[in-house]
Scaffold this motif. Structure first.
Motif, PDB file in Angstrom:
ATOM      1  N   GLY A  23      72.973 110.522  51.680  1.00  0.00           N
ATOM      2  CA  GLY A  23      72.929 110.117  50.278  1.00  0.00           C
ATOM      3  C   GLY A  23      74.261 109.647  49.727  1.00  0.00           C
ATOM      4  N   ARG A  24      75.325 109.711  50.505  1.00  0.00           N
ATOM      5  CA  ARG A  24      76.652 109.372  50.006  1.00  0.00           C
ATOM      6  C   ARG A  24      76.848 107.876  49.802  1.00  0.00           C
ATOM      7  NH1 ARG A  24      79.840 112.210  54.549  1.00  0.00           N
ATOM      8  NH2 ARG A  24      81.588 110.992  53.744  1.00  0.00           N
ATOM      9  N   VAL A  25      75.944 107.037  50.340  1.00  0.00           N
ATOM     10  CA  VAL A  25      76.062 105.601  50.100  1.00  0.00           C
ATOM     11  C   VAL A  25      75.874 105.261  48.627  1.00  0.00           C
ATOM     12  CG1 VAL A  25      75.436 104.825  52.419  1.00  0.00           C
ATOM     13  CG2 VAL A  25      73.630 105.305  50.758  1.00  0.00           C
ATOM     14  N   LEU A  26      75.271 106.159  47.847  1.00  0.00           N
ATOM     15  CA  LEU A  26      75.117 105.935  46.409  1.00  0.00           C
ATOM     16  C   LEU A  26      76.463 105.924  45.702  1.00  0.00           C
ATOM     17  CD1 LEU A  26      72.057 108.268  45.701  1.00  0.00           C
ATOM     18  CD2 LEU A  26      72.041 105.787  46.031  1.00  0.00           C
ATOM     19  N   ASP A  27      77.413 106.684  46.218  1.00  0.00           N
ATOM     20  CA  ASP A  27      78.744 106.774  45.631  1.00  0.00           C
ATOM     21  C   ASP A  27      79.743 107.044  46.750  1.00  0.00           C
ATOM     22  OD1 ASP A  27      80.846 106.914  43.861  1.00  0.00           O
ATOM     23  OD2 ASP A  27      80.430 108.979  43.233  1.00  0.00           O
ATOM     24  N   PRO A  28      80.077 106.018  47.545  1.00  0.00           N
ATOM     25  CA  PRO A  28      80.915 106.231  48.727  1.00  0.00           C
ATOM     26  C   PRO A  28      82.253 106.894  48.390  1.00  0.00           C
ATOM     27  CG  PRO A  28      79.949 104.041  48.755  1.00  0.00           C
ATOM     28  CD  PRO A  28      79.653 104.621  47.405  1.00  0.00           C
ATOM     29  N   ASP A  29      82.606 107.889  49.212  1.00  0.00           N
ATOM     30  CA  ASP A  29      83.817 108.656  48.944  1.00  0.00           C
ATOM     31  C   ASP A  29      84.819 108.596  50.086  1.00  0.00           C
ATOM     32  OD1 ASP A  29      82.351 110.092  50.766  1.00  0.00           O
ATOM     33  OD2 ASP A  29      82.227 111.931  49.584  1.00  0.00           O
ATOM     34  N   ASP A  30      84.614 107.692  51.068  1.00  0.00           N
ATOM     35  CA  ASP A  30      85.560 107.520  52.166  1.00  0.00           C
ATOM     36  C   ASP A  30      85.322 106.142  52.779  1.00  0.00           C
ATOM     37  OD1 ASP A  30      83.867 107.811  54.834  1.00  0.00           O
ATOM     38  OD2 ASP A  30      83.132 109.313  53.426  1.00  0.00           O
ATOM     39  N   PRO A  31      86.286 105.622  53.549  1.00  0.00           N
ATOM     40  CA  PRO A  31      86.154 104.259  54.073  1.00  0.00           C
ATOM     41  C   PRO A  31      84.930 104.040  54.960  1.00  0.00           C
ATOM     42  CG  PRO A  31      88.435 104.969  54.205  1.00  0.00           C
ATOM     43  CD  PRO A  31      87.635 106.178  53.794  1.00  0.00           C
ATOM     44  N   SER A  32      84.581 105.024  55.786  1.00  0.00           N
ATOM     45  CA  SER A  32      83.442 104.796  56.677  1.00  0.00           C
ATOM     46  C   SER A  32      82.133 104.732  55.897  1.00  0.00           C
ATOM     47  CB  SER A  32      83.373 105.878  57.762  1.00  0.00           C
ATOM     48  OG  SER A  32      83.116 107.148  57.214  1.00  0.00           O
ATOM     49  N   THR A  33      81.988 105.564  54.862  1.00  0.00           N
ATOM     50  CA  THR A  33      80.773 105.501  54.042  1.00  0.00           C
ATOM     51  C   THR A  33      80.724 104.199  53.253  1.00  0.00           C
ATOM     52  OG1 THR A  33      80.770 107.911  53.856  1.00  0.00           O
ATOM     53  CG2 THR A  33      79.393 106.706  52.305  1.00  0.00           C
ATOM     54  N   GLU A  34      81.862 103.763  52.731  1.00  0.00           N
ATOM     55  CA  GLU A  34      81.907 102.458  52.056  1.00  0.00           C
ATOM     56  C   GLU A  34      81.563 101.350  53.041  1.00  0.00           C
ATOM     57  OE1 GLU A  34      82.116  99.291  49.669  1.00  0.00           O
ATOM     58  OE2 GLU A  34      82.028 101.391  49.031  1.00  0.00           O
ATOM     59  N   GLY A  35      81.992 101.499  54.306  1.00  0.00           N
ATOM     60  CA  GLY A  35      81.648 100.509  55.319  1.00  0.00           C
ATOM     61  C   GLY A  35      80.153 100.444  55.563  1.00  0.00           C
ATOM     62  N   ILE A  36      79.501 101.586  55.580  1.00  0.00           N
ATOM     63  CA  ILE A  36      78.045 101.607  55.755  1.00  0.00           C
ATOM     64  C   ILE A  36      77.360 100.963  54.558  1.00  0.00           C
ATOM     65  CG2 ILE A  36      76.027 103.133  55.897  1.00  0.00           C
ATOM     66  CD1 ILE A  36      77.767 105.019  57.591  1.00  0.00           C
ATOM     67  N   ALA A  37      77.839 101.282  53.349  1.00  0.00           N
ATOM     68  CA  ALA A  37      77.256 100.677  52.147  1.00  0.00           C
ATOM     69  C   ALA A  37      77.431  99.157  52.172  1.00  0.00           C
ATOM     70  CB  ALA A  37      77.899 101.278  50.900  1.00  0.00           C
ATOM     71  N   ARG A  38      78.601  98.686  52.596  1.00  0.00           N
ATOM     72  CA  ARG A  38      78.830  97.242  52.701  1.00  0.00           C
ATOM     73  C   ARG A  38      77.941  96.628  53.775  1.00  0.00           C
ATOM     74  NH1 ARG A  38      84.961  95.422  53.023  1.00  0.00           N
ATOM     75  NH2 ARG A  38      83.929  93.424  52.612  1.00  0.00           N
TER      76      ARG A  38
END
Length: 217
Positions: free
Chosen positions: A173-188
């Motif tokens: 569920g962290r893609v809703l509010d990415p809190d680290d570079p790897s999660t932001e990468g997944i969201a992107r």
């Protein structure tokens, strides 16, 4: 198995109860992962991959992020029925060795081949194309730009009509509010595959989320 908070635990237990029992090498690998605390896709996603390979009659399969070979084993079992093969990439020598040992134990060494090294480097140097690519590596990237480089490589290696899949698409569920570079990468990555003019994409909320894209031309 680890739960990610995407679906209710009782539904996960229900779906797990419907799966056929894993025996032999798959059971050994699940026990190994539990004992060592190693991340694997688990039998629900494994069975999902197996079904997709059979349903699409994929013969050439690329698995990116071998670990001890659990996802490649599921992919390989299906590819074998299609008279196909799996190439799987792993940069950690110890994990690659474990995977190769399990493939020998299952008499799958002729179906699944491990290539050791960095996936971005190896895929850039490949000349092969694949019917299905499974990514289980995006959580390891420490730059959000790297996921888009991986997408570009996948598009170069994937045949028209082929499937591109990636695990951890919802990242607990962290893609809703990415809190680290790897999660932001997944969201992107999710945004890119959803907007890509040559991909038709959906995300299946299975376990930690699996994105599924068809290359349309």
């Amino acid at each position: 198995m680890k739960q990610f908070g995407i679906t209710r635990p009782e539904f996960e237990e229900y779906m797990m109860g419907l799966l056929p029992p894993r025996e032999g090498v798959l059971a050994d690998m699940e026990a190994h992962a539990a004992r060592e605390g190693l991340p694997i896709i688990g039998p629900m996603v494994g069975n999902f991959l197996y079904t997709l390979v059979l349903g699409t009659r994929a013969r050439d399969v690329l698995d990116v992020g071998t670990a001890i070979g659990y996802s490649a084993m599921w992919l390989g079992l299906a590819a074998l029925r299609n008279e196909g093969r799996v190439v799987t990439i792993e940069k950690d020598p110890g994990r690659a060795a474990w995977a190769e040992a399990y493939f020998r134990q299952a008499d799958m060494a002729g179906t699944v081949a491990v290539r050791r090294g960095d996936a971005l480097v190896l895929m850039n140097g490949m000349e092969e194309s694949f019917d299905l690519i499974f990514l289980d590596i995006l959580t390891q990237f420490d730059s959000s730009d790297t996921s888009l480089k991986m997408l570009d490589l996948c598009m170069r290696r994937l045949r028209p009509g082929g499937l591109l899949l990636s695990d951890n698409a919802l990242r607990s569920g962290r893609v809703l509010d990415p809190d680290d570079p790897s999660t932001e990468g997944i969201a992107r990555f999710n945004r890119a595959i959803s907007a890509h003019p040559r991909l038709t994409t959906t995300i299946v909320p299975l376990r930690d989320g699996v994105s599924l894209s068809v290359k349309t031309g």
